[in-house]
Design a protein around this motif. Structure first.
Motif, PDB file in Angstrom:
ATOM      1  N   LEU A 129      -8.992  -9.290  38.352  1.00  0.00           N
ATOM      2  CA  LEU A 129      -8.157  -8.553  37.419  1.00  0.00           C
ATOM      3  C   LEU A 129      -8.472  -8.967  35.984  1.00  0.00           C
ATOM      4  CD1 LEU A 129      -5.702  -6.617  37.146  1.00  0.00           C
ATOM      5  CD2 LEU A 129      -4.273  -8.671  37.182  1.00  0.00           C
ATOM      6  N   GLU A 130      -8.737  -7.973  35.116  1.00  0.00           N
ATOM      7  CA  GLU A 130      -8.985  -8.299  33.706  1.00  0.00           C
ATOM      8  C   GLU A 130      -7.653  -8.451  33.001  1.00  0.00           C
ATOM      9  OE1 GLU A 130     -11.784  -6.474  31.280  1.00  0.00           O
ATOM     10  OE2 GLU A 130     -13.229  -6.138  32.898  1.00  0.00           O
ATOM     11  N   LEU A 131      -7.519  -9.547  32.313  1.00  0.00           N
ATOM     12  CA  LEU A 131      -6.284  -9.820  31.591  1.00  0.00           C
ATOM     13  C   LEU A 131      -6.550  -9.836  30.097  1.00  0.00           C
ATOM     14  CD1 LEU A 131      -4.929 -12.773  33.747  1.00  0.00           C
ATOM     15  CD2 LEU A 131      -4.152 -10.393  33.790  1.00  0.00           C
ATOM     16  N   GLU A 132      -5.548  -9.457  29.335  1.00  0.00           N
ATOM     17  CA  GLU A 132      -5.689  -9.598  27.893  1.00  0.00           C
ATOM     18  C   GLU A 132      -5.606 -11.084  27.548  1.00  0.00           C
ATOM     19  OE1 GLU A 132      -2.172  -8.776  25.241  1.00  0.00           O
ATOM     20  OE2 GLU A 132      -1.410  -7.910  27.129  1.00  0.00           O
ATOM     21  N   ASN A 133      -6.204 -11.449  26.443  1.00  0.00           N
ATOM     22  CA  ASN A 133      -6.185 -12.843  26.010  1.00  0.00           C
ATOM     23  C   ASN A 133      -4.835 -13.124  25.358  1.00  0.00           C
ATOM     24  OD1 ASN A 133      -6.806 -15.397  25.299  1.00  0.00           O
ATOM     25  ND2 ASN A 133      -8.309 -14.865  23.743  1.00  0.00           N
ATOM     26  N   ILE A 134      -4.025 -13.869  26.019  1.00  0.00           N
ATOM     27  CA  ILE A 134      -2.694 -14.183  25.501  1.00  0.00           C
ATOM     28  C   ILE A 134      -2.706 -15.612  24.972  1.00  0.00           C
ATOM     29  CG2 ILE A 134      -0.274 -14.537  26.096  1.00  0.00           C
ATOM     30  CD1 ILE A 134      -0.610 -12.356  28.215  1.00  0.00           C
TER      31      ILE A 134
END
Ligand SMILES: [Zn+2]
Length: 159
Positions: A6-11
């Motif tokens: 799963l690609e996640l946004e950089n938080i």
């Protein structure tokens, strides 16, 4: 089971860390800082083999790996050996307060020393007005305000 692809946004997680601490300066640095605080003078230490003078003083010559023991008094003037113009605030480690940009931070080799001290340079942050090799002089806090740390040097100014 979670999807490993799963690609996640950089938080990013903001965090403020406040870690005041003290450490012992050690004999050599304590002698240097005491002389600076009490008499407004700079001391260096000379290697018995290569004769290099280090300031701030170090117990061992990093070149010869021998103990330095000969104290020498240095001048309060010297030359700029390198610098940077800071466009980001720099937190002063002794006060915890930021030094507002832009400002000049540089390496100064005092008369009689073979090493440099990095400190604030009180000069307009304009590369046309700064050059390596320019003569500088230390400006100290008034005696009553000195506390025995490198902030007793307010800055270096052009001579
Ligand atoms: Zn040496």
């Amino acid at each position: 089971m979670p999807d490993q692809n799963l690609e996640l946004e950089n938080i990013s997680i903001p965090m403020t860390v406040d870690v005041p601490y003290r450490f012992t300066a050690g004999y050599y640095m304590a002698r240097f800082l005491t002389e600076l605080r009490d008499n407004g003078k700079f001391l260096g230490i000379q290697c018995p083999v290569c004769k290099r003078v280090q300031m701030p003083p170090r117990i061992v010559c990093a070149v010869c790996d021998v103990k330095n023991e000969k104290w020498v008094e240095l001048g309060s003037q010297g030359v700029l050996t390198g610098y940077t113009i800071m466009y980001l605030p720099l937190t002063d480690p002794t006060t915890g307060k930021p030094h507002e940009p832009p400002f000049v931070y540089g390496s100064v080799r005092l008369e009689g020393s073979d090493s440099v001290l990095d400190h604030f340079i009180d000069i307009e942050p304009d590369p046309r007005k700064i050059h390596v090799g320019m003569r500088l002089e230390a400006v100290l806090r008034p005696r009553a305000e000195r506390t025995g740390d490198l902030a007793d040097i307010r800055y270096f100014k052009a001579v």
